[in-house]
Scaffold this motif. Structure first.
Motif, PDB file in Angstrom:
ATOM      1  N   ASN A 130      31.465  46.129  44.020  1.00 32.95           N
ATOM      2  CA  ASN A 130      31.741  44.695  44.132  1.00 32.95           C
ATOM      3  C   ASN A 130      31.839  44.270  45.595  1.00 32.95           C
ATOM      4  O   ASN A 130      31.413  43.175  45.955  1.00 32.95           O
ATOM      5  CB  ASN A 130      33.021  44.325  43.385  1.00 32.95           C
ATOM      6  N   ASN A 133      28.360  44.107  46.820  1.00 34.43           N
ATOM      7  CA  ASN A 133      27.677  42.939  46.251  1.00 34.43           C
ATOM      8  C   ASN A 133      28.067  41.627  46.926  1.00 34.43           C
ATOM      9  O   ASN A 133      27.433  40.606  46.675  1.00 34.43           O
ATOM     10  CB  ASN A 133      27.953  42.839  44.747  1.00 34.43           C
ATOM     11  N   ASP A 167      29.053  40.874  37.634  1.00 34.66           N
ATOM     12  CA  ASP A 167      29.995  41.955  37.903  1.00 34.66           C
ATOM     13  C   ASP A 167      31.181  41.878  36.961  1.00 34.66           C
ATOM     14  O   ASP A 167      31.728  42.905  36.542  1.00 34.66           O
ATOM     15  CB  ASP A 167      30.497  41.909  39.352  1.00 34.66           C
TER      16      ASP A 167
END
Length: 170
Positions: A130, A133, A167
């Motif tokens: 995450n 990302n 996510d």
């Protein structure tokens, strides 16, 4: 009059009921938190791409400097592996964009949305993927704003928030 085994049974039954109620209450709370998080992300998806567009159109040198400083600090927090700081800086990054849009209603809505996102942000950046990302999307959003490319800033923010939603479902 009840015997000792009967009393133990009744006490045990009462404890199980109370614990079951507590667990049910906790599960309902988790469902409500998930619902609130999904609602917050939906609002962000509507609000923040427009805010990025408006910032690109309206920002001044001070707004740009602030966003660059937040982004630099964000990258430093990632290098240090400080998930809590990454979460706070992520909120600052997005809030700086909304605030630089110059739209008072957007700013007000964003402050409410941020409250609903605090727990999510504190936990999501504990997941390394995450964190990864978020890096390029933040850079892409910032670069589009620096170039004063309003349409690109809007597209980059939308793509970023789509990834956040993705996510969340994994």
């Amino acid at each position: 009059k009840e015997s000792v085994p009967q009393k133990r049974f009744l006490i045990t039954q009462d404890l199980i009921f109370k614990r079951g109620s507590m667990i049910a209450g906790w599960l309902e709370s988790v469902k409500n938190d998930e619902r609130e998080l999904r609602d917050s992300i939906e609002i962000r998806t509507a609000l923040e791409p427009m805010a990025a567009r408006r910032m690109a159109e309206r920002c001044n040198t001070e707004d740009i400097r602030r966003l660059e400083n937040i982004h630099r600090s964000f990258l430093s927090a990632i290098q240090e592996g400080d998930a809590a700081m990454i979460g706070r800086l992520d909120e600052q990054f997005h809030s700086a964009i909304v605030e630089s849009s110059g739209n008072a209603l957007m700013i007000e809505i964003n402050s409410h949305v941020c409250q609903g996102m605090q727990t999510f942000r504190s936990k999501t950046f504990q997941v390394e993927q995450n964190v990864k990302n978020a890096v390029m999307p933040h850079s892409n959003i910032m670069n589009a704003i620096l170039a004063r490319d309003a349409a690109q800033a809007e597209r980059e923010m939308r793509a970023h928030l789509d990834k956040v939603q993705e996510d969340l479902t994994q």
